[in-house]
Scaffold this motif. Structure first.
Motif, PDB file in Angstrom:
ATOM      1  N   SER A   1       0.882  -1.338   0.140  1.00  0.00           N
ATOM      2  CA  SER A   1       0.014   0.036  -0.066  1.00  0.00           C
ATOM      3  C   SER A   1       0.806   1.206   0.093  1.00  0.00           C
ATOM      4  CB  SER A   1      -0.993   0.142   1.193  1.00  0.00           C
ATOM      5  OG  SER A   1      -1.813  -1.265   1.082  1.00  0.00           O
ATOM      6  N   GLU A   2       0.254   2.273  -0.104  1.00  0.00           N
ATOM      7  CA  GLU A   2       1.056   3.640  -0.099  1.00  0.00           C
ATOM      8  C   GLU A   2       1.818   3.500   1.173  1.00  0.00           C
ATOM      9  OE1 GLU A   2       0.633   5.409  -2.512  1.00  0.00           O
ATOM     10  OE2 GLU A   2      -0.981   4.484  -3.662  1.00  0.00           O
ATOM     11  N   ARG A   3       3.276   4.080   0.659  1.00  0.00           N
ATOM     12  CA  ARG A   3       4.094   4.390   1.867  1.00  0.00           C
ATOM     13  C   ARG A   3       3.834   5.291   2.747  1.00  0.00           C
ATOM     14  NH1 ARG A   3       6.080   0.566   2.762  1.00  0.00           N
ATOM     15  NH2 ARG A   3       6.512   1.576   4.794  1.00  0.00           N
ATOM     16  N   GLU A   4       3.584   6.483   2.229  1.00  0.00           N
ATOM     17  CA  GLU A   4       3.289   7.667   2.999  1.00  0.00           C
ATOM     18  C   GLU A   4       2.213   7.294   4.314  1.00  0.00           C
ATOM     19  OE1 GLU A   4       3.347   7.679  -0.188  1.00  0.00           O
ATOM     20  OE2 GLU A   4       4.890   9.178  -1.022  1.00  0.00           O
ATOM     21  N   ILE A   5       1.208   6.651   3.766  1.00  0.00           N
ATOM     22  CA  ILE A   5       0.084   6.298   4.755  1.00  0.00           C
ATOM     23  C   ILE A   5       0.442   5.419   5.556  1.00  0.00           C
ATOM     24  CG2 ILE A   5      -2.359   5.604   4.730  1.00  0.00           C
ATOM     25  CD1 ILE A   5      -2.705   6.876   2.163  1.00  0.00           C
ATOM     26  N   VAL A   6       1.069   4.072   4.929  1.00  0.00           N
ATOM     27  CA  VAL A   6       1.481   2.930   5.866  1.00  0.00           C
ATOM     28  C   VAL A   6       2.518   3.591   7.131  1.00  0.00           C
ATOM     29  CG1 VAL A   6       2.939   1.044   5.826  1.00  0.00           C
ATOM     30  CG2 VAL A   6       1.256   1.526   4.129  1.00  0.00           C
ATOM     31  N   ASP A   7       3.247   4.361   6.614  1.00  0.00           N
ATOM     32  CA  ASP A   7       4.499   4.766   7.610  1.00  0.00           C
ATOM     33  C   ASP A   7       3.911   5.891   8.569  1.00  0.00           C
ATOM     34  OD1 ASP A   7       6.170   3.220   6.350  1.00  0.00           O
ATOM     35  OD2 ASP A   7       7.263   4.897   5.375  1.00  0.00           O
ATOM     36  N   LEU A   8       2.822   6.671   8.278  1.00  0.00           N
ATOM     37  CA  LEU A   8       2.011   7.348   9.374  1.00  0.00           C
ATOM     38  C   LEU A   8       1.053   6.465  10.104  1.00  0.00           C
ATOM     39  CD1 LEU A   8       1.947  10.999   7.720  1.00  0.00           C
ATOM     40  CD2 LEU A   8       2.903  10.270   9.926  1.00  0.00           C
ATOM     41  N   GLN A   9       0.897   5.239   9.397  1.00  0.00           N
ATOM     42  CA  GLN A   9      -0.320   4.499  10.184  1.00  0.00           C
ATOM     43  C   GLN A   9      -1.501   4.894  10.178  1.00  0.00           C
ATOM     44  OE1 GLN A   9       1.368   2.371  13.836  1.00  0.00           O
ATOM     45  NE2 GLN A   9       3.428   2.744  13.068  1.00  0.00           N
ATOM     46  N   GLN A  10      -1.786   5.375   9.032  1.00  0.00           N
ATOM     47  CA  GLN A  10      -3.131   6.273   8.742  1.00  0.00           C
ATOM     48  C   GLN A  10      -4.266   5.391   8.415  1.00  0.00           C
ATOM     49  OE1 GLN A  10      -1.384   9.449   6.450  1.00  0.00           O
ATOM     50  NE2 GLN A  10      -1.752  10.973   8.006  1.00  0.00           N
ATOM     51  N   GLY A  11      -3.782   4.080   8.459  1.00  0.00           N
ATOM     52  CA  GLY A  11      -5.051   3.200   7.812  1.00  0.00           C
ATOM     53  C   GLY A  11      -5.329   3.063   6.265  1.00  0.00           C
ATOM     54  N   ASP A  12      -4.292   2.670   5.752  1.00  0.00           N
ATOM     55  CA  ASP A  12      -4.761   2.332   4.238  1.00  0.00           C
ATOM     56  C   ASP A  12      -5.284   1.059   4.069  1.00  0.00           C
ATOM     57  OD1 ASP A  12      -4.692   3.119   1.571  1.00  0.00           O
ATOM     58  OD2 ASP A  12      -2.606   2.886   1.223  1.00  0.00           O
ATOM     59  N   TYR A  13      -5.920   0.908   2.745  1.00  0.00           N
ATOM     60  CA  TYR A  13      -6.288  -0.285   2.563  1.00  0.00           C
ATOM     61  C   TYR A  13      -5.217  -1.448   2.494  1.00  0.00           C
ATOM     62  CZ  TYR A  13      -7.653  -4.083  -0.916  1.00  0.00           C
ATOM     63  OH  TYR A  13      -7.698  -5.267  -1.299  1.00  0.00           O
ATOM     64  N   GLU A  14      -5.383  -2.389   3.225  1.00  0.00           N
ATOM     65  CA  GLU A  14      -4.376  -3.496   3.640  1.00  0.00           C
ATOM     66  C   GLU A  14      -2.949  -2.782   3.886  1.00  0.00           C
ATOM     67  OE1 GLU A  14      -4.604  -6.106   0.083  1.00  0.00           O
ATOM     68  OE2 GLU A  14      -6.532  -7.224   0.900  1.00  0.00           O
ATOM     69  N   GLU A  15      -3.066  -2.012   4.731  1.00  0.00           N
ATOM     70  CA  GLU A  15      -1.790  -1.394   5.527  1.00  0.00           C
ATOM     71  C   GLU A  15      -0.879  -2.318   6.057  1.00  0.00           C
ATOM     72  OE1 GLU A  15      -2.289   2.522   7.526  1.00  0.00           O
ATOM     73  OE2 GLU A  15      -1.458   1.568   9.200  1.00  0.00           O
ATOM     74  N   MET A  16       0.109  -2.540   5.676  1.00  0.00           N
ATOM     75  CA  MET A  16       1.095  -3.254   6.611  1.00  0.00           C
ATOM     76  C   MET A  16       2.639  -2.825   6.090  1.00  0.00           C
ATOM     77  SD  MET A  16       1.581  -7.230   6.849  1.00  0.00           S
ATOM     78  CE  MET A  16       0.358  -7.230   8.112  1.00  0.00           C
ATOM     79  N   ASP A  17       3.710  -2.918   7.072  1.00  0.00           N
ATOM     80  CA  ASP A  17       4.972  -2.561   6.849  1.00  0.00           C
ATOM     81  C   ASP A  17       5.706  -3.975   6.399  1.00  0.00           C
ATOM     82  OD1 ASP A  17       7.576  -1.640   6.395  1.00  0.00           O
ATOM     83  OD2 ASP A  17       7.783  -1.097   8.695  1.00  0.00           O
ATOM     84  N   GLN A  18       5.231  -4.229   5.110  1.00  0.00           N
ATOM     85  CA  GLN A  18       5.757  -5.749   4.629  1.00  0.00           C
ATOM     86  C   GLN A  18       7.283  -6.003   4.626  1.00  0.00           C
ATOM     87  OE1 GLN A  18       1.623  -5.497   2.012  1.00  0.00           O
ATOM     88  NE2 GLN A  18       3.577  -6.083   0.959  1.00  0.00           N
ATOM     89  N   LEU A  19       7.729  -4.933   4.270  1.00  0.00           N
ATOM     90  CA  LEU A  19       9.372  -5.278   4.140  1.00  0.00           C
ATOM     91  C   LEU A  19      10.084  -5.462   5.589  1.00  0.00           C
ATOM     92  CD1 LEU A  19      11.818  -4.807   2.068  1.00  0.00           C
ATOM     93  CD2 LEU A  19      12.271  -2.575   3.078  1.00  0.00           C
ATOM     94  N   ALA A  20       9.501  -4.812   6.581  1.00  0.00           N
ATOM     95  CA  ALA A  20       9.824  -5.015   7.859  1.00  0.00           C
ATOM     96  C   ALA A  20       9.648  -6.487   8.368  1.00  0.00           C
ATOM     97  CB  ALA A  20       9.408  -4.144   8.893  1.00  0.00           C
ATOM     98  N   ILE A  21       8.527  -6.821   7.916  1.00  0.00           N
ATOM     99  CA  ILE A  21       7.995  -8.095   8.354  1.00  0.00           C
ATOM    100  C   ILE A  21       8.769  -9.317   7.620  1.00  0.00           C
ATOM    101  CG2 ILE A  21       5.875  -9.770   8.236  1.00  0.00           C
ATOM    102  CD1 ILE A  21       4.478  -7.047   8.997  1.00  0.00           C
TER     103      ILE A  21
END
Ligand SMILES: Cc1ncc(C[n+]2csc(CCOP(=O)(O)OP(=O)(O)O)c2C)c(N)n1
Ligand SMILES: [Mg+2]
Length: 579
Positions: A117-137
């Motif tokens: 999903s959108e990096r900007e939204i994922v990184d601010l944890q603003q609740g994107d569609y299917e938000e997840m920091d996949q690289l870290a996981i």
């Protein structure tokens, strides 16, 4: 097609050729001879899958990402090219992770490409569609993990992923492609120039001459030498040299499960049927692409005889593997092909014959065990026990040695490994290092697709359930896969009862008398229900002759299996319960 994809020529630049993320990823894969993708569509990769298919890449759609991931992993093992698994963000990505981690554990080269999903939204944890920091996981579960943010970096990103997957010890790689990347537009010429064809993706790693000499000296000194062939040796595709090395030394060899067939199990030097004897009594052990993990009791303990009674030689591409469990007196670090070649060139006509008393005692033990087993394999009764059913399948593989055998379960796995002889390299694919259930249909599908050879998947009824829905995939692509389910009504056995006495069934049992064959018929494949080894053999022969997707429900005596197959000793015991 997405909006971004159709806007290839932004206003004012109509005369300039443009490209975008979608096309660059496809071009980068094709440039590196990657011609198959295993995956499950959805946002943000649906169009990418369509466009890849349109561009001539074979895109195989699965019903669940874990199975697509397992398919990619085994494609990597079979071809030495990274197998590609394509997933959607968050849940699809997570579904693919078990296969990625399993690939890394088993040293299979694969790349999990996931939309995110959108990096900007994922990184601010603003609740994107299917938000997840996949690289870290993904990072702790694979060899390497990369994210590409700019279309101009796609070439280098794909190149790094390929090289990371196949060089050195192969493994799983994660490639994170955020949704926005696919639609990013750039000048076509600059785009083409940004692509990288990986030169020599898995460079030979030549062992040091001194290490080779040391290994040969130790090997020569053995009075009771043994060679253990591992999955790494099968991966190497150095089949002729490995065979020559084993035959020139005359030393008994023991194949690990997926190394069976490098030399036929019926080879006079094969010590498979005398496994416990050779592990216990050998004095020098040379491992080729095999690790001293739990599958070899860590190289110590009761199964290895007297403590410190062995000298180990280990051939592996990974230096860190040496001394992982016990002292390795002769480490040979390099790729298996180069190492075996170097060892071979040190074996001349003066090389001593393998000690005859040792060779003969191994042979005697092996003949004794084979003779003991023989009558059990010929029992043609209903209900079948494992040995009777496996006796029939053993004959099938003997008559059709090109067939690829996929195998998972507990009793179904452990007993098939011992009973079914394999005659050619890389014809046995199974649960590997973790003993993971769920590889069955993914492995079967990729094996059929990558090799074009018929596949026989021998599955415990529980094991099959982990990937069973992919029988639809097998039918959809019309693959020559014959699935045999050893149906003993449950996990290990179908006879457990609920100790509390209630109406719930025991934790290890399934619906009794299930007809798994009907599942295959539901999708237009062939189903058969068999109760004797003769019937089983006829049904499998028909399936392999026709090449039609087939599922055979083989009714096995529910009382025939044992807890956890051959590894029941690994179960922790409650002291309190025993009182
Ligand atoms: C992913 C995963 N979950 C659970 C297990 C535990 N487990 C080991 S074997 C097995 C199934 C054994 O039953 P079956 O496949 O029917 O083989 P059988 O012994 O009955 O022939 C299970 C659930 C596992 N190995 N992997
Ligand atoms: Mg079972």
């Amino acid at each position: 097609m997405s909006d971004a994809a159709v806007q290839l020529k932004p206003a004012g630049e109509a005369e300039r050729e443009m490209t975008d993320g979608f096309h660059l990823i496809i071009d980068a894969l094709k440039l590196n001879d990657i011609n198959t993708i295993y995956g499950v569509p959805g946002i943000p990769i649906t169009d990418f899958g369509r466009m890849a298919q349109a561009a001539g890449i074979r895109v195989v759609s699965f019903r669940h990402e874990q199975n697509a991931g397992n398919a990619a992993a085994i494609a990597g093992f079979l071809t030495k090219k990274p197998g590609i698994c394509l997933t959607v963000s968050a849940p699809g990505f997570l579904n693919g992770l078990t296969a990625l981690a399993n690939a890394t554990t088993n040293c299979f080269p694969m790349i999990l490409i996931s939309g995110s999903s959108e990096r900007e939204i994922v990184d601010l944890q603003q609740g994107d569609y299917e938000e997840m920091d996949q690289l870290a996981i993904a990072k702790p579960l694979c060899k390497a993990a990369f994210r590409v943010l700019h279309a101009a970096d796609i070439g280098i990103g794909v190149a790094r992923a390929i090289r990371a997957a196949v060089s050195g010890r192969p493994g799983g790689v994660y490639l994170d492609l955020p949704a926005k990347l696919f639609g990013q537009v750039m000048d076509a010429e600059a785009g083409a120039k940004s692509l990288v064809k990986v030169v020599d993706p898995a460079p030979a790693q030549i062992p040091a001459p001194a290490a080779v000499r040391r290994a040969l000296d130790v090997l020569k000194s053995g009075k009771r030498p043994l060679i253990i062939l591992g999955k790494g040796a099968a991966y190497a595709q150095a089949d002729d040299d490995i065979r020559a090395l084993v035959e020139k030394t005359g030393i008994p060899f023991l194949p690990m499960s997926m190394a069976k067939g490098l030399l036929p199990d019926t080879h006079p030097q094969c010590a498979g049927a005398a496994r416990s004897t050779v592990l216990k009594d050998s004095d020098v052990v040379m491992m080729i692409g095999a690790r001293l993990n739990w599958l070899l009791s860590h190289g110590k303990g009761k199964s290895w005889g007297e403590p410190h009674s062995k000298k180990f030689i280990q051939i592996d591409i990974e230096p860190k593997e040496m001394d992982s469990n016990v002292e390795i007196v002769a480490p040979v670090v390099g790729d298996i092909g180069s190492c075996v070649q170097a060892l071979l060139s040190g074996i001349d006509s003066k090389w001593p014959a393998a000690p005859a008393d040792w060779v003969n005692s191994v042979k005697a033990k092996k003949d004794e065990n084979i003779a003991k087993m023989a009558p059990r394999l010929m029992k043609n009764t209903a209900p079948m026990d494992f040995h009777g059913a496996l006796g029939a399948l053993r004959t099938v593989i003997k008559e059709r040695p090109d067939t690829i055998l996929v195998n998972e379960g507990a009793n179904t796995l452990d007993l098939a490994r011992g009973v079914i002889d394999i005659y050619k390299p890389r014809r046995r694919l199974d649960v590997g290092t973790w003993g993971v259930m769920g590889i069955g249909m993914g492995f079967a599908i990729a094996a059929a697709i990558e090799t074009g050879t018929p596949v026989l998947a021998v599955e415990g009824d529980s094991a099959f359930g982990f990937s069973g829905m992919e029988v639809e995939t097998i039918c959809r692509y019309g693959l020559p896969v014959c699935v045999v389910i050893f149906n003993n009504n449950g996990i290990y056995r179908g006879t457990d009862s609920n100790a509390a006495g209630g109406s719930d069934p025991a934790t290890t049992v399934f619906v009794k008398g299930s007809r798994y064959d009907k599942m295959m018929e539901a999708f237009g494949g062939v189903g058969a229900n068999v109760t004797t080894p003769d019937e089983l053999k006829r049904a499998v022969d028909a399936a392999l002759d026709s090449g039609k997707p087939t599922l055979i429900n083989a009714v096995i005596d529910p009382a025939a299996g044992s807890e956890s197959g051959r590894i029941g000793n690994l179960n922790p015991q409650s002291v309190l319960r025993k009182k």
